[in-house]
Design a protein around this motif. Sequence first.
Motif, PDB file in Angstrom:
ATOM      1  N   HIS C 152       0.823  -1.211   0.000  1.00  0.00           N
ATOM      2  CA  HIS C 152       0.000   0.000   0.000  1.00  0.00           C
ATOM      3  C   HIS C 152       0.860   1.265   0.000  1.00  0.00           C
ATOM      4  N   GLU C 153       0.249   2.352  -0.420  1.00  0.00           N
ATOM      5  CA  GLU C 153       0.978   3.625  -0.467  1.00  0.00           C
ATOM      6  C   GLU C 153       1.261   4.149   0.938  1.00  0.00           C
ATOM      7  N   VAL C 154       2.367   4.857   1.058  1.00  0.00           N
ATOM      8  CA  VAL C 154       2.699   5.516   2.325  1.00  0.00           C
ATOM      9  C   VAL C 154       2.954   6.993   2.031  1.00  0.00           C
ATOM     10  N   SER C 155       2.758   7.812   3.029  1.00  0.00           N
ATOM     11  CA  SER C 155       2.940   9.245   2.784  1.00  0.00           C
ATOM     12  C   SER C 155       4.232   9.756   3.422  1.00  0.00           C
ATOM     13  N   HIS C 156       4.784   8.992   4.358  1.00  0.00           N
ATOM     14  CA  HIS C 156       6.017   9.434   5.001  1.00  0.00           C
ATOM     15  C   HIS C 156       7.175   8.523   4.641  1.00  0.00           C
ATOM     16  N   TYR C 157       8.361   9.094   4.573  1.00  0.00           N
ATOM     17  CA  TYR C 157       9.566   8.295   4.387  1.00  0.00           C
ATOM     18  C   TYR C 157      10.714   9.088   4.976  1.00  0.00           C
ATOM     19  N   LYS C 158      11.768   8.384   5.324  1.00  0.00           N
ATOM     20  CA  LYS C 158      12.906   9.041   5.968  1.00  0.00           C
ATOM     21  C   LYS C 158      13.698   9.880   4.969  1.00  0.00           C
ATOM     22  N   LYS C 159      14.284  10.968   5.447  1.00  0.00           N
ATOM     23  CA  LYS C 159      15.089  11.818   4.581  1.00  0.00           C
ATOM     24  C   LYS C 159      16.484  11.991   5.165  1.00  0.00           C
ATOM     25  N   VAL C 160      17.473  12.119   4.296  1.00  0.00           N
ATOM     26  CA  VAL C 160      18.791  12.515   4.797  1.00  0.00           C
ATOM     27  C   VAL C 160      18.813  14.034   4.880  1.00  0.00           C
ATOM     28  N   SER C 161      19.566  14.547   5.831  1.00  0.00           N
ATOM     29  CA  SER C 161      19.614  16.005   5.948  1.00  0.00           C
ATOM     30  C   SER C 161      20.450  16.553   4.804  1.00  0.00           C
ATOM     31  N   GLU C 162      20.020  17.652   4.241  1.00  0.00           N
ATOM     32  CA  GLU C 162      20.535  18.037   2.934  1.00  0.00           C
ATOM     33  C   GLU C 162      21.707  18.996   2.923  1.00  0.00           C
ATOM     34  N   LYS C 163      21.872  19.766   3.977  1.00  0.00           N
ATOM     35  CA  LYS C 163      23.063  20.618   4.054  1.00  0.00           C
ATOM     36  C   LYS C 163      23.217  21.535   2.838  1.00  0.00           C
ATOM     37  N   ARG C 164      22.273  22.410   2.654  1.00  0.00           N
ATOM     38  CA  ARG C 164      22.383  23.332   1.516  1.00  0.00           C
ATOM     39  C   ARG C 164      23.413  24.421   1.798  1.00  0.00           C
ATOM     40  N   PRO C 165      24.070  24.900   0.769  1.00  0.00           N
ATOM     41  CA  PRO C 165      25.037  25.990   0.958  1.00  0.00           C
ATOM     42  C   PRO C 165      24.308  27.305   1.208  1.00  0.00           C
ATOM     43  N   LEU C 173      28.998  29.770   1.873  1.00  0.00           N
ATOM     44  CA  LEU C 173      29.444  28.784   2.855  1.00  0.00           C
ATOM     45  C   LEU C 173      28.898  27.420   2.466  1.00  0.00           C
ATOM     46  N   GLY C 174      29.787  26.467   2.313  1.00  0.00           N
ATOM     47  CA  GLY C 174      29.343  25.133   1.924  1.00  0.00           C
ATOM     48  C   GLY C 174      30.103  24.057   2.674  1.00  0.00           C
ATOM     49  N   ARG C 175      29.982  22.833   2.181  1.00  0.00           N
ATOM     50  CA  ARG C 175      30.617  21.690   2.817  1.00  0.00           C
ATOM     51  C   ARG C 175      31.133  20.706   1.775  1.00  0.00           C
ATOM     52  N   ILE C 176      32.041  19.860   2.212  1.00  0.00           N
ATOM     53  CA  ILE C 176      32.461  18.750   1.354  1.00  0.00           C
ATOM     54  C   ILE C 176      31.454  17.622   1.512  1.00  0.00           C
ATOM     55  N   LEU C 177      30.874  17.214   0.381  1.00  0.00           N
ATOM     56  CA  LEU C 177      29.856  16.161   0.403  1.00  0.00           C
ATOM     57  C   LEU C 177      30.450  14.782   0.205  1.00  0.00           C
ATOM     58  N   TYR C 178      31.526  14.719  -0.582  1.00  0.00           N
ATOM     59  CA  TYR C 178      31.970  13.410  -1.042  1.00  0.00           C
ATOM     60  C   TYR C 178      33.412  13.511  -1.513  1.00  0.00           C
ATOM     61  N   VAL C 179      34.191  12.488  -1.222  1.00  0.00           N
ATOM     62  CA  VAL C 179      35.564  12.415  -1.714  1.00  0.00           C
ATOM     63  C   VAL C 179      35.613  11.296  -2.739  1.00  0.00           C
ATOM     64  N   VAL C 189      28.289  23.069  -3.230  1.00  0.00           N
ATOM     65  CA  VAL C 189      28.069  24.386  -3.831  1.00  0.00           C
ATOM     66  C   VAL C 189      27.916  24.255  -5.347  1.00  0.00           C
ATOM     67  N   PRO C 190      26.717  24.571  -5.873  1.00  0.00           N
ATOM     68  CA  PRO C 190      26.535  24.488  -7.320  1.00  0.00           C
ATOM     69  C   PRO C 190      27.430  25.495  -8.035  1.00  0.00           C
ATOM     70  N   PHE C 191      27.995  25.058  -9.123  1.00  0.00           N
ATOM     71  CA  PHE C 191      28.813  25.940  -9.946  1.00  0.00           C
ATOM     72  C   PHE C 191      28.020  27.182 -10.347  1.00  0.00           C
ATOM     73  N   LEU C 239      28.768  20.732  -9.569  1.00  0.00           N
ATOM     74  CA  LEU C 239      29.132  21.218  -8.235  1.00  0.00           C
ATOM     75  C   LEU C 239      30.599  21.645  -8.214  1.00  0.00           C
ATOM     76  N   ILE C 240      30.916  22.582  -7.307  1.00  0.00           N
ATOM     77  CA  ILE C 240      32.314  22.982  -7.149  1.00  0.00           C
ATOM     78  C   ILE C 240      33.121  21.817  -6.560  1.00  0.00           C
ATOM     79  N   GLU C 241      34.244  21.502  -7.189  1.00  0.00           N
ATOM     80  CA  GLU C 241      35.157  20.478  -6.689  1.00  0.00           C
ATOM     81  C   GLU C 241      36.526  21.086  -6.431  1.00  0.00           C
ATOM     82  N   ILE C 242      37.210  20.520  -5.445  1.00  0.00           N
ATOM     83  CA  ILE C 242      38.591  20.909  -5.163  1.00  0.00           C
ATOM     84  C   ILE C 242      39.474  19.756  -5.615  1.00  0.00           C
ATOM     85  N   ALA C 243      40.509  20.065  -6.389  1.00  0.00           N
ATOM     86  CA  ALA C 243      41.307  19.001  -6.990  1.00  0.00           C
ATOM     87  C   ALA C 243      42.781  19.365  -7.001  1.00  0.00           C
TER      88      ALA C 243
END
Lengths: 269, 269, 269
Positions: C152-165, C173-179, C189-191, C239-243
């Motif tokens: 059956h359909e459900v209306s709620h589901y878990k979310k990860v916190s999104e940490k917008r810049p 001000l942003g964060r590193i999301l992934y290496v 941070v979107p380009f 997204l902005i990347e540091i390299a």
Amino acid sequence: MASRVIALMTDFGKEDFFVASLKGTILKINPLARIVDITHRVPSFDVFASSFVLFSTFQYFPLQTIFLVIVDPGVGSSRKILLAETKNYFFIAPDNGVLSLVIEKDEIKQIRKVTNEKFFLPNPSSTFEGRDKMAPVAAWLSKEVPCEEFGHEVSHYKKVSEKRPQVRGNEILGRILYVDKFGNLITNVPFQMVDFLREKRNVEMISLFVKNTEILSFKKNYSSAKKGELLFLGGSLGLIEIAVREGSACEKLKAETGDEVRIITRCET
Amino acid sequence: MASRVIALMTDFGKEDFFVASLKGTILKINPLARIVDITHRVPSFDVFASSFVLFSTFQYFPLQTIFLVIVDPGVGSSRKILLAETKNYFFIAPDNGVLSLVIEKDEIKQIRKVTNEKFFLPNPSSTFEGRDKMAPVAAWLSKEVPCEEFGHEVSHYKKVSEKRPQVRGNEILGRILYVDKFGNLITNVPFQMVDFLREKRNVEMISLFVKNTEILSFKKNYSSAKKGELLFLGGSLGLIEIAVREGSACEKLKAETGDEVRIITRCET
Amino acid sequence: MASRVIALMTDFGKEDFFVASLKGTILKINPLARIVDITHRVPSFDVFASSFVLFSTFQYFPLQTIFLVIVDPGVGSSRKILLAETKNYFFIAPDNGVLSLVIEKDEIKQIRKVTNEKFFLPNPSSTFEGRDKMAPVAAWLSKEVPCEEFGHEVSHYKKVSEKRPQVRGNEILGRILYVDKFGNLITNVPFQMVDFLREKRNVEMISLFVKNTEILSFKKNYSSAKKGELLFLGGSLGLIEIAVREGSACEKLKAETGDEVRIITRCET
């Protein structure tokens, strides 16, 4: 009829989204594509190791296989994307030398610089040409779009330096080309070169020097040696390999790619 | 109709050209082959671990799947290549024991020694039988060449020693068979054996001893335990496993394959 | 017509029997299933990293692809199994937040709690729901069983916190999301956010601060930098990347997921 095989080789690893994006992109264009991974774990940016892995396996693939090779320190720079057609296969890769061993072995029919934006994803990024340009080109090629459509022919392309072995009297001087997962040291010396020397001369003894170690055990296969014993033999690529039975020659000898090897024959007197 | 699945298991790793050459060889013979990787990362030369991984997954595959298993310390020696047909599956592997667990579980119909060179690549090398003999045989078998064509029947084959658990009064003595990627310790004790003991006797308490540690927490699943807690449970293979919730039991206990475990029940008095 | 693609993402690794059992189970139900691996090497139990990898690749897949995502610290607990249909895709995953980024991006059509045991393997284990419940559901869905059948359909589901810049005056001000595998640091941070700021204001200089280091080199692609040079750029995900060109920014900066970044623009006066 089955669609042409697309064989992928990259240095992207499998832990990220890179390889998946290539495969998704290909399947979106050709839902019937048959995709095979060669490896995604060649050492990062190592053009020679990549060209050697490709060289070691390509001839086992079906005719008309499309090899998509993305090992690319120069991504986004001005270096070209190449599409090569040889007697039996197609290759798509950056123009950084990674193709030279294979296309010369399989007889070049045409080499083109891929430029036709019609076959790219819209708004290609400047940092992931594999996904945005090369994968779509491979997918369209697997749908039998003719090579001519992708760009104009070029006459020059980059080559990796080949490091051929040399014969000097009763010696062969060579190098370690590649260390495989088992620690076997694959040299650039063809088994036939050793065999020829052995037959031509009346050879009584043959030994291999590497890293100040003399190996006297020249065998037909790994299991002819004792467990832990150093040996050399004609490997599955037709090249002389140095191995330790159920062990790692690389660790035992502290040897690496580029190290010199000398094979010496001594004749009956 | 879809072609038979060919499921590959080797100790070749994925960084080299070995696995790619197997797949290319198969697709050259049967362009419609459906190839699935089981794993290429069983510990090098470890026949028992390989046989256990195969045992743990084979029954989930479609009927008539062909399992091509290349884990082979004795490559090139005189050991045979086997082709086994069981009630539901086919298996191709060196005769080193790697098949014994599975073929006995699935009811053996015939076992043959693969000798017919007609199905090998021309000039097979003595160091890569997987590519030159076994992969082509798997490919031809996926095209429904009858087993009889590959070689004559044999009545003997090598077996791995099985290490069955023993019940002594209120104790079960077993061993760790396998350490999985999460550090879970999989034992040779069937969950049903524990369940049976628990029901037959009027058990009040149950505990597991391993590496001088007593674990009292016997749970239905990982998440019944607290984060970091040691527990044991009936795992997904029907065997008792020792685990740490969101952690590694292997690291926590410094345990490894072969270590003894004792499960002790205490009854109401 | 080709069967729907099933794209797998797990934290199971490839050394064990886990992934093979998923694939076998799927092929047993749908022999024509086209299975693609996204990755099986997201860090164990790391829901956010998994959701980010999925987010970074899903849109490159063919319409109607079924994403089977098994990263699951809570296996066997009371958390639900979700089946989500979005505008273009299907997703099956535990209700632990791993889907929230993607389904919100692709427009949710329906979300259901998978409960219909008719589509599970018989006697599902409590520790490997991926094999016994989720893989069979994916296989049946690839055979076009309608979503309604699974629960059956459900209306709620878990979310990860999104940490917008956040933009504050001339700073983002942003964060590193992934290496990623190359050690590139992908930020949230979107380009376009940087580009917008740069165009709106009359920006003369732009720099990025991370781990007490100021990076002044803002490039179009990796190869615009010198070998070994730190740079930041708009990466292939927008997204902005540091390299570091042909090196690892992660190692050079000792940075990791979650670390803050500040992008500062200075205007002409």
